[in-house]
Motif scaffolding. Structure first.
Motif, PDB file in Angstrom:
ATOM      1  N   ARG A 116       3.320   5.801  -1.527  1.00  0.00           N
ATOM      2  CA  ARG A 116       1.929   5.434  -1.278  1.00  0.00           C
ATOM      3  C   ARG A 116       1.708   3.935  -1.411  1.00  0.00           C
ATOM      4  O   ARG A 116       0.775   3.387  -0.803  1.00  0.00           O
ATOM      5  N   ALA A 117       2.573   3.280  -2.177  1.00  0.00           N
ATOM      6  CA  ALA A 117       2.405   1.836  -2.396  1.00  0.00           C
ATOM      7  C   ALA A 117       2.481   1.058  -1.089  1.00  0.00           C
ATOM      8  O   ALA A 117       1.798   0.037  -0.935  1.00  0.00           O
ATOM      9  N   THR A 118       3.297   1.527  -0.145  1.00  0.00           N
ATOM     10  CA  THR A 118       3.427   0.811   1.121  1.00  0.00           C
ATOM     11  C   THR A 118       2.083   0.741   1.840  1.00  0.00           C
ATOM     12  O   THR A 118       1.642  -0.327   2.272  1.00  0.00           O
ATOM     13  N   LYS A 119       1.403   1.890   1.958  1.00  0.00           N
ATOM     14  CA  LYS A 119       0.091   1.900   2.612  1.00  0.00           C
ATOM     15  C   LYS A 119      -0.936   1.119   1.802  1.00  0.00           C
ATOM     16  O   LYS A 119      -1.760   0.382   2.368  1.00  0.00           O
ATOM     17  N   GLN A 120      -0.896   1.262   0.489  1.00  0.00           N
ATOM     18  CA  GLN A 120      -1.870   0.566  -0.352  1.00  0.00           C
ATOM     19  C   GLN A 120      -1.755  -0.946  -0.201  1.00  0.00           C
ATOM     20  O   GLN A 120      -2.774  -1.636  -0.066  1.00  0.00           O
ATOM     21  N   TRP A 121      -0.520  -1.447  -0.220  1.00  0.00           N
ATOM     22  CA  TRP A 121      -0.336  -2.891  -0.089  1.00  0.00           C
ATOM     23  C   TRP A 121      -0.577  -3.373   1.337  1.00  0.00           C
ATOM     24  O   TRP A 121      -1.061  -4.477   1.546  1.00  0.00           O
ATOM     25  N   ARG A 122      -0.263  -2.527   2.329  1.00  0.00           N
ATOM     26  CA  ARG A 122      -0.597  -2.889   3.709  1.00  0.00           C
ATOM     27  C   ARG A 122      -2.107  -3.050   3.844  1.00  0.00           C
ATOM     28  O   ARG A 122      -2.592  -4.042   4.414  1.00  0.00           O
ATOM     29  N   ASP A 123      -2.849  -2.069   3.325  1.00  0.00           N
ATOM     30  CA  ASP A 123      -4.311  -2.136   3.405  1.00  0.00           C
ATOM     31  C   ASP A 123      -4.834  -3.378   2.683  1.00  0.00           C
ATOM     32  O   ASP A 123      -5.745  -4.061   3.176  1.00  0.00           O
ATOM     33  N   TYR A 124      -4.259  -3.685   1.527  1.00  0.00           N
ATOM     34  CA  TYR A 124      -4.692  -4.855   0.764  1.00  0.00           C
ATOM     35  C   TYR A 124      -4.454  -6.144   1.567  1.00  0.00           C
ATOM     36  O   TYR A 124      -5.358  -6.992   1.667  1.00  0.00           O
ATOM     37  N   GLU A 167      -6.865  -6.432   4.410  1.00  0.00           N
ATOM     38  CA  GLU A 167      -8.194  -6.797   3.909  1.00  0.00           C
ATOM     39  C   GLU A 167      -8.267  -8.285   3.561  1.00  0.00           C
ATOM     40  O   GLU A 167      -9.337  -8.904   3.660  1.00  0.00           O
TER      41      GLU A 167
END
Length: 215
Positions: A153-161, A164
């Protein structure tokens, strides 16, 4: 055309440059790789692998922006292995003065993303070369997430960050696999790899010409 692989510290840049250049070559792009890192890891890889199927030039110098353009043929794509920006800022700035695209390599972890933002802010480094470029704009920059873990999940979380925060982020990610981690110093075939997928994405996004159509 010059594609500059950059990062604040270690982020598998040499691996990315070697595989990316091979992927481009296998798509019939005319490629030259540039060693802009005092470590000479790319040059050693070239030697130990029995020679890449494209030239590798040594240009670890703040004069990169002057030295390189006269050496490149029309339509040729230069893939640059830049040294760590925290240690070799003068060389990285020189490369970015003439880069058509900067590819910021980082793993999707808190420690690695923090390095992108501190202590050397990569956005500031990229933006500050704008005044030295002919068009007065910083080079277009895309983030390449490396050493990713499947289904993490970290990959998507950091991509989104990162998105943003205003960064362009490639959909293609480079997984943390043995085939990449242990490939340095060995011959490689990029067809079907994540770097082959990266070339496809770059073509689809208009960041590269279609293979065989470059001027």
């Amino acid at each position: 055309m010059i594609l500059a692989h950059i990062s604040p510290r270690t982020a598998a840049k040499t691996t990315s440059v070697g595989w990316h250049a091979h992927a481009l070559h296998e798509r019939e792009f005319p490629v030259v790789a540039f060693e802009a890192d005092y470590s000479r890891q790319l040059a050693e890889w070239d030697t130990q692998a029995g020679g890449f199927p494209f030239p590798v030039q040594q240009q670890a110098t703040p004069m990169f922006y002057k030295n390189v353009p006269p050496t490149m043929a029309p339509g040729q794509i230069g893939v640059v292995d830049c040294g760590h920006a925290e240690d070799h800022g003068s060389i990285v700035r020189s490369v970015l003065r003439i880069a058509d695209l900067a590819i910021l390599n980082t793993a999707p972890t808190a420690a690695d993303i923090d390095r992108v933002e501190r202590p050397l802010a990569m956005r500031e480094l990229i933006d500050e070369v704008a005044v030295l470029r002919p068009d007065g704009n910083p080079p277009p920059t895309w983030v390449l997430l490396t050493r990713t873990i499947s289904r993490a999940r970290a990959t998507k979380q950091w991509r989104d960050y990162l998105e943003e925060e205003g960064w362009n982020v490639f959909t293609t990610t480079i997984p943390h696999r043995t085939m990449y981690a242990r490939s340095v110093l060995k011959p490689v075939t990029a067809r079907g790899s994540a770097y082959d997928e990266l070339v496809t994405e770059m073509i689809d996004r208009g960041l590269l010409p279609k293979a065989g159509t470059q001027a």
